[in-house]
Design a protein around this motif. Structure first.
Motif, PDB file in Angstrom:
ATOM      1  N   LYS A  47       0.827  -1.203   0.000  1.00  0.00           N
ATOM      2  CA  LYS A  47       0.000   0.000   0.000  1.00  0.00           C
ATOM      3  C   LYS A  47       0.863   1.256   0.000  1.00  0.00           C
ATOM      4  CE  LYS A  47      -3.752  -2.381   0.072  1.00  0.00           C
ATOM      5  NZ  LYS A  47      -4.635  -2.422  -1.080  1.00  0.00           N
ATOM      6  N   LYS A  48       0.341   2.295  -0.629  1.00  0.00           N
ATOM      7  CA  LYS A  48       1.083   3.552  -0.753  1.00  0.00           C
ATOM      8  C   LYS A  48       0.723   4.571   0.318  1.00  0.00           C
ATOM      9  CE  LYS A  48       3.519   3.523  -4.764  1.00  0.00           C
ATOM     10  NZ  LYS A  48       4.836   4.108  -5.004  1.00  0.00           N
ATOM     11  N   ILE A  59      -2.429   1.915  14.438  1.00  0.00           N
ATOM     12  CA  ILE A  59      -3.705   1.207  14.323  1.00  0.00           C
ATOM     13  C   ILE A  59      -3.550  -0.139  13.612  1.00  0.00           C
ATOM     14  CG2 ILE A  59      -4.440   2.172  12.099  1.00  0.00           C
ATOM     15  CD1 ILE A  59      -7.210   2.465  13.339  1.00  0.00           C
ATOM     16  N   ALA A  60      -2.513  -0.254  12.795  1.00  0.00           N
ATOM     17  CA  ALA A  60      -2.355  -1.493  12.033  1.00  0.00           C
ATOM     18  C   ALA A  60      -1.502  -2.535  12.754  1.00  0.00           C
ATOM     19  CB  ALA A  60      -1.728  -1.180  10.677  1.00  0.00           C
ATOM     20  N   GLY A  74      -5.115   4.053   5.639  1.00  0.00           N
ATOM     21  CA  GLY A  74      -6.076   4.232   4.559  1.00  0.00           C
ATOM     22  C   GLY A  74      -6.917   2.996   4.315  1.00  0.00           C
ATOM     23  N   THR A  75      -6.298   1.822   4.381  1.00  0.00           N
ATOM     24  CA  THR A  75      -7.020   0.583   4.137  1.00  0.00           C
ATOM     25  C   THR A  75      -8.063   0.328   5.210  1.00  0.00           C
ATOM     26  OG1 THR A  75      -4.969  -0.283   3.211  1.00  0.00           O
ATOM     27  CG2 THR A  75      -6.715  -1.865   3.643  1.00  0.00           C
ATOM     28  N   VAL A  76      -7.685   0.522   6.466  1.00  0.00           N
ATOM     29  CA  VAL A  76      -8.601   0.286   7.580  1.00  0.00           C
ATOM     30  C   VAL A  76      -9.779   1.245   7.523  1.00  0.00           C
ATOM     31  CG1 VAL A  76      -8.839   0.229  10.093  1.00  0.00           C
ATOM     32  CG2 VAL A  76      -6.718  -0.559   9.029  1.00  0.00           C
ATOM     33  N   ASP A 183     -10.323   6.828  -1.506  1.00  0.00           N
ATOM     34  CA  ASP A 183      -8.952   7.310  -1.712  1.00  0.00           C
ATOM     35  C   ASP A 183      -8.788   8.718  -1.143  1.00  0.00           C
ATOM     36  OD1 ASP A 183      -9.940   5.417  -3.582  1.00  0.00           O
ATOM     37  OD2 ASP A 183      -8.169   5.686  -4.822  1.00  0.00           O
ATOM     38  N   ASP A 184      -7.657   8.946  -0.526  1.00  0.00           N
ATOM     39  CA  ASP A 184      -7.350  10.278   0.010  1.00  0.00           C
ATOM     40  C   ASP A 184      -6.692  11.093  -1.098  1.00  0.00           C
ATOM     41  OD1 ASP A 184      -6.961  12.442   1.620  1.00  0.00           O
ATOM     42  OD2 ASP A 184      -5.216  11.621   2.670  1.00  0.00           O
ATOM     43  N   ILE A 185      -7.524  11.745  -1.904  1.00  0.00           N
ATOM     44  CA  ILE A 185      -7.015  12.484  -3.066  1.00  0.00           C
ATOM     45  C   ILE A 185      -7.338  13.971  -2.939  1.00  0.00           C
ATOM     46  CG2 ILE A 185      -7.295  10.468  -4.559  1.00  0.00           C
ATOM     47  CD1 ILE A 185      -9.804  11.878  -5.712  1.00  0.00           C
ATOM     48  N   GLU A 186      -6.753  14.762  -3.825  1.00  0.00           N
ATOM     49  CA  GLU A 186      -7.085  16.177  -3.931  1.00  0.00           C
ATOM     50  C   GLU A 186      -8.137  16.336  -5.025  1.00  0.00           C
ATOM     51  OE1 GLU A 186      -6.015  18.356  -1.771  1.00  0.00           O
ATOM     52  OE2 GLU A 186      -4.801  16.782  -0.829  1.00  0.00           O
TER      53      GLU A 186
END
Length: 290
Positions: A47-48, A59-60, A74-76, A183-186
């Motif tokens: 994962k990126k 958390i992971a 991000g995955t969680v 996704d955490d994007i702009e």
């Protein structure tokens, strides 16, 4: 035995009955090497995403369930947001019910640490409310009929095509599709990301067209939960779906040839999507080492 009448040639392997999913075909469309690494070799994609919030920083890590060890923030978060949206039905303005669903899904994902539970609960509630408060969110969740995690499949050639739709809903008698992306994007990246999911959504529309032969127009949407007021529409009609069917046929033939011929060359040339790919590390594709 008359040896002059014995003809020897290599046995042809003709795989049939295989299932191809929308996700697999999307990966192949983006990059055959990514498809090969993920779905043929079975190499998990690193994962990126990065963790910036201190309250989530571990958390992971154990003592959570073993399947969390290789995951990051991000995955969680994405999995929990998906789980909540999947379960939402009826009144979308009932905050008490929404929080109960969030609590249930977080517990189901093995989060028991109180500090992290509260942080996740707050984050997921804000993310879900953002979707439900948007005009597009209201359109989906107040539609006349809708189904979540809707599985659909059809015979395709000598195999099968299948997909699982996040939310299938009916507007004015017409079925539409939405796929939620966490996704955490702009905001400027939204249109660029369309290519990363376009084939996946087109497979869903193709499957839906087989289930509803009377419908002529098929609309599907990519909805980034961070920007629910900016859905990306992918629109098909019967003609464009026929063209897409031809692409599917060629793609599946290529995949089968790749399976039958282990010496097939698979390109690892840099493409724009490599920047978001977990198999791209240190300036090169992992596939170059195989």
């Amino acid at each position: 035995i008359d040896e002059s009448k014995i003809f020897i040639k290599p046995l042809e392997s003709k795989p049939y009955g295989e299932f191809f999913t929308a996700t697999q075909l999307q990966a192949f469309a983006l990059c055959p090497m990514k498809f090969y690494l993920k779905f043929r070799i079975g190499l998990p994609e690193p994962k990126k995403e990065l963790v910036f919030e201190e309250e989530f920083e571990d958390i992971a890590n154990p003592p959570y369930d073993m399947d969390f060890e290789d995951e990051i923030l991000g995955t969680v978060k994405g999995r929990i947001v998906h789980g909540v949206l999947e379960r939402l039905k009826g009144k979308i303005d009932d905050e008490k019910s929404i929080k109960e669903i969030i609590s249930f899904v977080i517990q189901q994902n093995g989060i028991s640490n109180e500090k992290k539970f509260k942080a996740l609960e707050k984050y997921v509630f804000e993310e879900v409310k953002r979707v439900l408060s948007s005009e597009f969110g209201k359109r989906i969740f107040t539609s006349e009929e809708n189904y979540s995690e809707y599985e659909i499949s059809t015979k395709f050639g000598d195999g099968y095509l299948m997909g699982k739709i996040d939310r299938l809903y009916k507007i004015n008698g017409q079925w539409e599709i939405v796929d939620f992306k966490t996704d955490d994007i702009e905001i400027g990246e939204i249109e660029q990301r369309k290519k990363e999911y376009e084939v996946q959504l087109s497979v869903y529309s193709y499957l839906l067209s087989k289930l509803n032969p009377e419908q002529e127009i098929f609309k599907s949407y990519i909805l980034f939960t961070k920007f629910p007021d900016n859905p990306i529409e992918i629109k098909h009609n019967r003609k464009t779906l026929q063209e897409f069917e031809r692409w599917l046929d060629e793609a599946i033939k290529t995949i089968k040839q790749m399976d039958l011929n282990p010496d097939s060359e698979i390109s690892t040339e840099f493409k724009e999507h490599c920047r978001h790919c977990g198999y791209f590390s240190g300036g090169k594709c992992i596939g170059q080492e195989i």
